[in-house]
Design a protein around this motif. Structure first.
Motif, PDB file in Angstrom:
ATOM      1  N   UNK A 161      66.320  97.947  10.697  1.00 35.50           N
ATOM      2  CA  UNK A 161      67.398  98.537  11.544  1.00 35.50           C
ATOM      3  C   UNK A 161      67.128  99.955  11.589  1.00 35.50           C
ATOM      4  N   UNK A 162      66.499 100.568  10.416  1.00 34.32           N
ATOM      5  CA  UNK A 162      66.211 102.210  10.647  1.00 34.32           C
ATOM      6  C   UNK A 162      65.173 102.096  11.487  1.00 34.32           C
ATOM      7  N   UNK A 163      64.088 101.226  11.331  1.00 29.97           N
ATOM      8  CA  UNK A 163      63.086 101.364  12.182  1.00 29.97           C
ATOM      9  C   UNK A 163      63.329 101.390  14.029  1.00 29.97           C
ATOM     10  N   UNK A 164      64.370 100.413  14.196  1.00 29.77           N
ATOM     11  CA  UNK A 164      64.651 100.187  15.683  1.00 29.77           C
ATOM     12  C   UNK A 164      65.386 101.443  15.719  1.00 29.77           C
ATOM     13  N   UNK A 165      66.374 102.128  15.323  1.00 30.56           N
ATOM     14  CA  UNK A 165      67.002 103.278  15.520  1.00 30.56           C
ATOM     15  C   UNK A 165      66.110 104.610  15.909  1.00 30.56           C
ATOM     16  N   UNK A 166      65.207 104.663  14.711  1.00 31.37           N
ATOM     17  CA  UNK A 166      64.073 105.668  14.779  1.00 31.37           C
ATOM     18  C   UNK A 166      63.406 105.725  16.199  1.00 31.37           C
ATOM     19  N   UNK A 167      62.924 104.211  16.533  1.00 24.75           N
ATOM     20  CA  UNK A 167      62.173 104.361  17.738  1.00 24.75           C
ATOM     21  C   UNK A 167      62.971 104.544  18.891  1.00 24.75           C
ATOM     22  N   UNK A 168      64.282 103.992  19.101  1.00 24.41           N
ATOM     23  CA  UNK A 168      64.966 104.179  20.081  1.00 24.41           C
ATOM     24  C   UNK A 168      65.358 105.775  20.446  1.00 24.41           C
ATOM     25  N   UNK A 169      65.523 106.519  19.285  1.00 25.03           N
ATOM     26  CA  UNK A 169      66.076 107.722  19.401  1.00 25.03           C
ATOM     27  C   UNK A 169      64.623 108.768  19.660  1.00 25.03           C
ATOM     28  N   UNK A 170      63.767 108.407  19.191  1.00 28.38           N
ATOM     29  CA  UNK A 170      62.429 108.899  19.665  1.00 28.38           C
ATOM     30  C   UNK A 170      62.157 108.839  21.031  1.00 28.38           C
ATOM     31  N   UNK A 171      62.376 107.416  21.451  1.00 18.57           N
ATOM     32  CA  UNK A 171      61.993 107.334  22.887  1.00 18.57           C
ATOM     33  C   UNK A 171      62.923 107.999  23.763  1.00 18.57           C
ATOM     34  N   UNK A 172      64.295 108.363  23.452  1.00 21.50           N
ATOM     35  CA  UNK A 172      65.332 109.111  24.031  1.00 21.50           C
ATOM     36  C   UNK A 172      65.461 110.411  23.661  1.00 21.50           C
ATOM     37  N   UNK A 173      64.357 111.287  22.976  1.00 20.46           N
ATOM     38  CA  UNK A 173      64.837 112.270  22.402  1.00 20.46           C
ATOM     39  C   UNK A 173      64.822 113.617  23.353  1.00 20.46           C
ATOM     40  N   UNK A 174      64.695 113.334  24.672  1.00 26.88           N
ATOM     41  CA  UNK A 174      64.904 114.332  25.789  1.00 26.88           C
ATOM     42  C   UNK A 174      66.336 114.195  25.984  1.00 26.88           C
ATOM     43  N   UNK A 175      66.955 113.175  25.923  1.00 25.44           N
ATOM     44  CA  UNK A 175      68.333 113.175  26.216  1.00 25.44           C
ATOM     45  C   UNK A 175      69.390 113.408  24.964  1.00 25.44           C
TER      46      UNK A 175
END
Length: 647
Positions: A161-175
């Motif tokens: 879960x932490x990995x998924x959250x980190x990946x999604x946040x990193x992908x959307x870091x501009x927002x």
């Protein structure tokens, strides 16, 4: 220490669980006391924290049973493990939802989030069912129950879960805001460390820290409403939370707005520390009036008190005591700091929409009743609320119009008033006039133009009116003979050096002769931004757009300045007309100015002609054009066909 009396050889160190439980309970108390804003994100945080408390208590109970097999029952123990896994899944969902709320774009892609939920849930619970069926979650030994496989299972789920959250946040870091991303870069790696440590450790249980600490960090960073250390009052966020909560629960309350005008923006005052102590003393005295009074600091020198009372008489009593306290402060303070105390009616007059209730005081009550250098105490009445409701509705409508920028917006109505040509004895032009329609009610310009200027919406109205007038000119030109339609512009338009380009782009969008579009501006517009206004006037004049000097004679008149700009028509204000009829001295001045303008090639126009006497006077004085109710009233622009001649 074990919860039960019999000791076993197998013992788990669970200090971390007890510490996490204590911290979760402490944060829950803070959440209740500080009254954070009740946002959707906060609801996930609150329920996540409550779930973590239940899960931690359950884990402590599981560990104690594992250390003391006297109370062990396979079916009961298995049920406890399954319940914990469900709670842990809920915690992961809360965490996942909260992190996704940090990105608006991610919120809009709910289908993706739901698919991830389903996929992870199927894998998580399928694996749990398999482990239960194969009896792999734990092993019963003579000295206790080995929970290693169980802790590893849910910790690995946490890592995923932490990995998924980190990946999604990193992908959307501009927002996502920078401070949030910094928190993610710190907290999630720490999560990995603790989870991996729990996977490797066979003798300690401290997994509660992996979900308790993130909730604590999130609360402290984004939801805590600390008290102001100077005055001991909570901040605006806490005030909004209490207001919205009370409103949702149907509680009646009153608001008191307290301002010290001399202290606004005065934090560098040499007496700052002394004043701060005195303000803190004032705040404590106000709070001691009643426990039903909650005081909040908006900024240095501004406070708002929420009085949770139902009756107006109680609110008036509290407000009178506040005034006495503020009066004592004014008399005893060495600088004699003035105060403004405005009290609003009960909360049923407000709506929990935006910050309407604070604007009521800061924009309306204060501007209406505050007098510089005087102490003011006012208890707002029903007419104040009704008047501000109208202003608020206008503001909201104008903001929506500006956001949509629809050239066909039917809330902007295009009216026009025909202008009579004295020489041709017919109507050759008309002035386009803007009207605002809100819920079927017609709003005249004097009620919304000033609001549009102060809220930054006036340019949007000008652009929309330009589209509507150009469309009307396009339609009228097919069958009718006329010279032009004029449009009023504001200072905000002409100070932008790109304004002329925007005007010409709109005109060229339609099949019209650009000479049939004329612009009106007031001389007062040139007072502060003369160079920018003159630049736009010159550029428009080069494009063939005639310009009118509106409201000439209203106090800013300067012949030298008028002669210096490319204006073709001088429009005399009606007040000057009325004065000249009554005063022969003003009449002489008017006659001289008309002659002067005509000798220099200007066209003269007078507005506000309402009767036969004014009409004859205007014609005798030599005005070229006349505008007023005596000839025609403002009407929907399509009705100009009644005044213009057919080709």
């Amino acid at each position: 220490m074990p919860m039960f009396g019999i000791h076993s050889a197998l013992r788990y160190e669970i200090v971390g669980e007890y510490a996490s439980l204590f911290l979760s309970l402490l944060i829950l108390v803070f959440m209740v006391l500080t009254k954070p804003r009740q946002s959707k994100a906060f609801s996930f945080l609150l329920w996540g924290n409550v779930t973590s408390i239940v899960a931690t208590v359950l884990m402590i109970f599981i560990v104690e049973i594992a250390s003391n097999t006297e109370y062990y029952s396979r079916s009961s123990f298995t049920i406890l493990l399954i319940v914990f896994l469900v709670l842990y899944a809920l915690i992961l969902v809360d965490t996942f939802n909260y992190i996704n709320l940090m990105s608006e774009r991610r919120i809009q892609r709910r289908s993706v989030i739901v698919m991830i939920y389903i996929l992870v849930a199927v894998i998580y619970f399928s694996g749990a069912i398999y482990q239960v069926a194969m009896k792999n979650f734990y092993y019963v030994r003579t000295d206790g129950i080995d929970l290693t496989h169980f802790t590893r299972y849910y910790c690995i789920a946490g890592i995923v879960c932490a990995t998924i959250c980190f990946a999604m946040c990193f992908q959307r870091r501009s927002t996502i805001s920078r401070i949030v991303m910094r928190g993610i870069y710190i907290v999630i790696p720490l999560e990995f460390v603790v989870l991996f440590a729990q996977v490797l450790d066979r003798n300690s249980i401290f997994s509660a820290a992996t979900y308790t600490l993130p909730f604590i960090a999130i609360y402290l960073l984004f939801h805590s409403n600390p008290y102001d250390e100077d005055t001991g009052c909570q901040n605006v966020g806490a005030m909004e939370s209490r207001f919205i909560t009370n409103n949702k629960m149907g509680r009646v309350f009153y608001l008191a707005y307290i301002e010290f005008p001399q202290l606004l923006g005065n934090s560098r005052n040499p007496n700052y520390e002394t004043l701060t102590l005195e303000l803190a003393d004032v705040c404590r005295k106000i709070e001691r009036i009643s426990r039903k009074i909650h005081l909040y600091r908006v900024n240095y020198g501004t406070f708002i008190a929420i009085m949770e009372v139902k009756e107006r008489s109680d609110a008036e009593n509290y407000a009178d005591q506040m005034r006495d306290i503020l009066e004592d402060f004014y008399k005893t303070d060495i600088d004699h700091i003035h105060y403004f105390l405005g009290v609003g009616g009960d909360s049923r007059r407000f709506v929990a929409q935006g910050n309407k209730w604070t604007q009521f005081f800061m924009k309306y009550i204060k501007q209406k009743y505050m007098v510089d250098g005087q102490n003011v105490y006012i208890f707002a009445n029903g007419s104040d609320f009704r008047a501000y409701d109208d202003i608020y509705n206008i503001e909201q409508t104008l903001a929506d119009i500006r956001a949509k920028m629809d050239p066909d917006d039917d809330r902007i109505l295009c009216y026009a008033q025909p202008i009579y040509s004295v020489r041709k004895e017919s109507f050759r032009s008309a002035e386009a006039l803007m009207r605002l329609c809100i819920d079927g009610r017609m709003i005249p310009p004097d009620e919304f133009i000033k609001i549009a200027e102060t809220t930054g919406c006036i340019h949007s109205l000008t652009v929309i009116m330009m589209h509507k007038v150009c469309k009307a000119v396009e339609d009228l030109s097919l069958e009718y003979d006329f010279d032009a339609l004029t449009i009023n512009c504001s200072t905000a338009d002409f100070v932008d050096k790109e304004f002329y380009k925007e005007i010409m782009d709109i005109i060229h969008t339609y099949n019209v002769d650009q000479k049939k579009i004329r612009l009106e501006l007031t001389e007062s517009m040139m007072a502060d931004s003369y160079d920018a206004v003159k630049y736009n006037m010159n550029m428009l004049n080069m494009e063939g757009i005639q310009l009118y000097m509106d409201d000439f004679g209203t106090g800013y008149s300067n012949l030298e300045r008028v002669l210096d700009v490319p204006v073709q028509t001088i429009k005399f204000d009606k007040s000057l007309l009325y004065k000249s009829i009554e005063d022969s001295r003003v009449e002489d001045i008017i006659s001289y100015m008309i002659d002067t303008f005509k000798k220099n090639g200007f066209i003269t126009l007078v507005e506000g002609v309402e009767d036969e006497k004014q009409k004859n006077y205007s014609i005798n004085r030599g005005f070229d054009y006349i505008q007023g109710y005596h000839y025609a009233k403002p009407m929907p622009i399509e009705n100009l066909v009644k005044y213009f001649k057919k080709k």
